[in-house]
Design a protein around this motif. Sequence first.
Motif, PDB file in Angstrom:
ATOM      1  N   ASN A   1       0.285   1.544 -11.756  1.00  0.00           N
ATOM      2  CA  ASN A   1       0.099   0.252 -12.424  1.00  0.00           C
ATOM      3  C   ASN A   1      -1.389  -0.099 -12.421  1.00  0.00           C
ATOM      4  O   ASN A   1      -1.948  -0.461 -11.397  1.00  0.00           O
ATOM      5  CB  ASN A   1       0.906  -0.833 -11.700  1.00  0.00           C
ATOM      6  CG  ASN A   1       0.847  -2.157 -12.406  1.00  0.00           C
ATOM      7  OD1 ASN A   1       0.094  -2.350 -13.349  1.00  0.00           O
ATOM      8  ND2 ASN A   1       1.656  -3.095 -11.950  1.00  0.00           N
ATOM      9  N   ASN A   2      -2.025   0.014 -13.584  1.00  0.00           N
ATOM     10  CA  ASN A   2      -3.457  -0.247 -13.697  1.00  0.00           C
ATOM     11  C   ASN A   2      -3.793  -1.708 -13.941  1.00  0.00           C
ATOM     12  O   ASN A   2      -4.969  -2.054 -14.066  1.00  0.00           O
ATOM     13  CB  ASN A   2      -4.056   0.595 -14.828  1.00  0.00           C
ATOM     14  CG  ASN A   2      -4.042   2.063 -14.511  1.00  0.00           C
ATOM     15  OD1 ASN A   2      -4.129   2.455 -13.367  1.00  0.00           O
ATOM     16  ND2 ASN A   2      -3.918   2.883 -15.533  1.00  0.00           N
ATOM     17  N   SER A   3      -2.812  -2.579 -14.026  1.00  0.00           N
ATOM     18  CA  SER A   3      -3.087  -3.979 -14.357  1.00  0.00           C
ATOM     19  C   SER A   3      -2.871  -4.920 -13.168  1.00  0.00           C
ATOM     20  O   SER A   3      -2.790  -6.126 -13.343  1.00  0.00           O
ATOM     21  CB  SER A   3      -2.212  -4.422 -15.530  1.00  0.00           C
ATOM     22  OG  SER A   3      -0.846  -4.349 -15.180  1.00  0.00           O
ATOM     23  N   THR A   4      -2.785  -4.363 -11.974  1.00  0.00           N
ATOM     24  CA  THR A   4      -2.564  -5.173 -10.776  1.00  0.00           C
ATOM     25  C   THR A   4      -3.600  -4.828  -9.721  1.00  0.00           C
ATOM     26  O   THR A   4      -3.926  -3.673  -9.517  1.00  0.00           O
ATOM     27  CB  THR A   4      -1.158  -4.916 -10.202  1.00  0.00           C
ATOM     28  OG1 THR A   4      -0.188  -5.213 -11.203  1.00  0.00           O
ATOM     29  CG2 THR A   4      -0.876  -5.790  -8.993  1.00  0.00           C
ATOM     30  N   ILE A   5      -4.125  -5.876  -9.054  1.00  0.00           N
ATOM     31  CA  ILE A   5      -4.996  -5.707  -7.900  1.00  0.00           C
ATOM     32  C   ILE A   5      -4.164  -6.024  -6.663  1.00  0.00           C
ATOM     33  O   ILE A   5      -3.395  -6.984  -6.654  1.00  0.00           O
ATOM     34  CB  ILE A   5      -6.193  -6.680  -7.943  1.00  0.00           C
ATOM     35  CG1 ILE A   5      -7.133  -6.341  -9.090  1.00  0.00           C
ATOM     36  CG2 ILE A   5      -6.956  -6.666  -6.641  1.00  0.00           C
ATOM     37  CD1 ILE A   5      -8.271  -7.326  -9.220  1.00  0.00           C
ATOM     38  N   TYR A   6      -4.340  -5.219  -5.627  1.00  0.00           N
ATOM     39  CA  TYR A   6      -3.678  -5.471  -4.353  1.00  0.00           C
ATOM     40  C   TYR A   6      -4.742  -5.824  -3.323  1.00  0.00           C
ATOM     41  O   TYR A   6      -5.698  -5.078  -3.137  1.00  0.00           O
ATOM     42  CB  TYR A   6      -2.895  -4.243  -3.886  1.00  0.00           C
ATOM     43  CG  TYR A   6      -1.794  -3.834  -4.833  1.00  0.00           C
ATOM     44  CD1 TYR A   6      -0.563  -4.466  -4.787  1.00  0.00           C
ATOM     45  CD2 TYR A   6      -1.978  -2.834  -5.766  1.00  0.00           C
ATOM     46  CE1 TYR A   6       0.461  -4.114  -5.641  1.00  0.00           C
ATOM     47  CE2 TYR A   6      -0.963  -2.461  -6.635  1.00  0.00           C
ATOM     48  CZ  TYR A   6       0.254  -3.106  -6.565  1.00  0.00           C
ATOM     49  OH  TYR A   6       1.263  -2.746  -7.418  1.00  0.00           O
TER      50      TYR A   6
END
Length: 56
Positions: free
Chosen positions: A13-18
Motif C-alpha cells: 500500500n503506497n498511499s499510507t504512512i505508518y
Amino acid sequence: MKEKTMAQVDLLNNSTIYLVKDGKLITYELPEYGETRVITLGGKVDRLETTTKTKI
C-alpha cells in the motif's frame, strides 16, 4: 526488560504512512495530490502537516 509489541503492515500500500508514537501504530492516508511533512519535537513525532493540491 522491555515489552515487545508487534504489528502487521501492508507493504504493497503506497498511499499510507505508518508512524509509531508512544507504543501505538498510527496509520495516515496520504492525499492524492499534495505534501505531508512529519514534524518532530525532542526527537519524537509531534504532528503531521498536510497541504493538499488540486490537479487541473
